[in-house]
Structure formats: C-alpha cells, structure tokens
Design a protein around this motif. Structure first.
Motif, PDB file in Angstrom:
ATOM      1  N   SER A  20       0.834  -1.213   0.000  1.00 15.35           N
ATOM      2  CA  SER A  20       0.000   0.000   0.000  1.00 15.35           C
ATOM      3  C   SER A  20       0.859   1.249   0.000  1.00 15.35           C
ATOM      4  N   MET A  21       1.920   1.248   0.789  1.00 17.70           N
ATOM      5  CA  MET A  21       2.813   2.402   0.846  1.00 17.70           C
ATOM      6  C   MET A  21       3.450   2.663  -0.511  1.00 17.70           C
ATOM      7  N   TYR A  22       3.945   1.582  -1.152  1.00 19.53           N
ATOM      8  CA  TYR A  22       4.546   1.731  -2.477  1.00 19.53           C
ATOM      9  C   TYR A  22       3.544   2.337  -3.472  1.00 19.53           C
ATOM     10  N   LEU A  23       2.331   1.782  -3.474  1.00 19.99           N
ATOM     11  CA  LEU A  23       1.342   2.200  -4.458  1.00 19.99           C
ATOM     12  C   LEU A  23       0.835   3.613  -4.196  1.00 19.99           C
ATOM     13  N   GLU A  24       0.587   3.926  -2.944  1.00 19.22           N
ATOM     14  CA  GLU A  24       0.096   5.266  -2.622  1.00 19.22           C
ATOM     15  C   GLU A  24       1.132   6.328  -2.955  1.00 19.22           C
ATOM     16  N   ASN A  25       2.410   6.002  -2.777  1.00 20.70           N
ATOM     17  CA  ASN A  25       3.467   6.941  -3.151  1.00 20.70           C
ATOM     18  C   ASN A  25       3.503   7.170  -4.663  1.00 20.70           C
ATOM     19  N   ALA A  26       2.987   6.195  -5.418  1.00 21.98           N
ATOM     20  CA  ALA A  26       2.946   6.312  -6.874  1.00 21.98           C
ATOM     21  C   ALA A  26       1.611   6.871  -7.367  1.00 21.98           C
ATOM     22  N   GLY A  27       0.742   7.268  -6.444  1.00 23.73           N
ATOM     23  CA  GLY A  27      -0.513   7.906  -6.819  1.00 23.73           C
ATOM     24  C   GLY A  27      -1.721   7.011  -6.907  1.00 23.73           C
ATOM     25  N   PHE A  28      -1.606   5.767  -6.438  1.00 27.27           N
ATOM     26  CA  PHE A  28      -2.740   4.850  -6.457  1.00 27.27           C
ATOM     27  C   PHE A  28      -3.534   4.939  -5.155  1.00 27.27           C
ATOM     28  N   ARG A  29      -4.799   4.555  -5.234  1.00 28.01           N
ATOM     29  CA  ARG A  29      -5.643   4.378  -4.053  1.00 28.01           C
ATOM     30  C   ARG A  29      -5.695   2.886  -3.768  1.00 28.01           C
TER      31      ARG A  29
END
Length: 224
Positions: A20-29
């Motif tokens: 989740s941290m990786y994805l949220e840093n890339a702009g994903f929900r």
C-alpha cells in the motif's frame, strides 16, 4: 488523472501495508483484503482497476480466488507471491492472471509492471470497441455499460454523454460544448440538462461515478 484503485489481497498485514505504501506513493488508491471472501466482497462494492493477489492464503489460496474473480470480472490480476516455480506461474496465467511477480521485489519493479498491465489491458479494450476503467466497461458497439458484473441501464443520451466524456478522458468540456457534441447543434433546451444527466449517471454508476468529475467554472471531464 484520477486515482486508480488497486485491491491488495494478502493474509499478511505487514505485506499489505508495505505494498500500500509503495502504491500510494505512486498515486494509487488502495483497498485491502486478508482473504478471498473479503476480496470478492470488496470487488462487488467498489470499482477496482487491478488486483494484486497472493497465493498462499488460508481458507482459499490465490489460485481459487483468481478463478472466482474471473467468473464475474475481467479486472487485471497480478499475482504477488513467494512461489516462483514455473508450474505455479503457468497455472496462474492459465487461470486468468495478467502478470506474476515473485517476492521479494523492488517498488520500482512493482509499479512498472502494474502500469504495463494497465496500459496493455486498456489498449486491448479500446481496440475491440470497449473502454475499460477499473470495473467500469463501456461497450460502444454493444451500447452497454457494466460495473463489475452488474449492467447499468442508461438512456440513449446518458450513454452518449458517458461515451463522449470517456473517449476524451482528461479533457474538460463546458455544458454548451457537451450540448453541441451530444445533443446536437439544433438542440434548444437549457444547458442545465447536462447537470441532470451527469447527476443521474453518477447515481446509476455508484462508485464508478467518480470517473465523471466536475471542473469548477467550466463543466465536466472524465478521468480514469
């Protein structure tokens, strides 16, 4: 571009938080599920652009969950697992997986492969006359709209408005522009009819209605 939503299915909380941290840093929900049943419930409630699916889970393994998802949705599925044998990869792809990422992995690899799958799937949908944004599928040839496995019943103008906005995603249009493009030059009604149709579309599409965004001072645009 609006936030794209990824469902992370893994029985290990630490892994879900890390991904989740990786994805949220890339702009994903991100949405999270610790087992297959929770994942299927979330898919029925939310518009999801991709699923990251672990294999070794209690109750049902990831292969079984993938098969059940494929019964109701063609949402992209990426296996994210410690099982790196060729047989496991082949089985995952045969069951409908779109990619197979073996742990451990780097944040860069995860994001790059997820983006590649999303691009590939979108191009495929556009080439066969369908536009797909997560669980939202607009079939131009069949004149149908579905969210997940549920059909969305639209009037002719509702469908044409949604299709026009989706085919020009990211571009803002005024109400007058939309009247010209969707209703035609000879339409003499009030521009507020656009607001009424957008409101109804959002209501019928439920969570997928988030793709139709208000641009204050201008009108509307589609993001996905």
């Amino acid at each position: 571009m609006s936030e794209r939503t990824v469902l992370i299915v893994d029985d290990e909380e630490e892994m879900r938080l890390l991904v989740s941290m990786y994805l949220e840093n890339a702009g994903f929900r991100c949405l999270e599920a610790e087992d297959g049943e929770e994942a299927l419930a979330l898919l029925s409630q939310h518009s999801v652009d991709a699923v990251l699916l672990d294999i070794m889970m209690p109750k049902q393994d990831g292969f079984a969950v993938c098969a059940r998802i494929r019964e109701q949705s063609d949402v992209p599925i990426l296996f994210l697992t410690a099982l790196g044998e060729e047989w496991d990869k082949v089985k995952g792809f045969k069951l409908g997986g779109d990619d197979y990422i073996v742990k451990p992995f780097s944040p860069g690899e995860l994001i790059a492969r997820l983006e590649a799958v999303l691009r590939r799937v979108r191009r495929g949908r556009e080439n066969d006359g369908r536009l797909q944004f997560g669980d939202l599928v607009i079939d131009e040839k069949g004149r149908t709209v579905t969210v997940g496995s549920e059909p969305v019943k639209l009037t002719l103008k509702e469908f044409e408005l949604l299709l026009f906005l989706a085919k020009h995603r990211g571009q803002a249009f005024s109400r007058d522009d939309l009247l010209v493009h969707v209703w035609g030059y000879d339409y003499t009604g009030n521009a507020r009819t656009v607001d009424t149709h957008v409101k109804t579309l959002r209501m019928k599409m439920k969570d997928a209605g988030r793709h139709i965004q208000t641009v204050w001072g201008i009108g509307y645009k589609f993001e996905g």
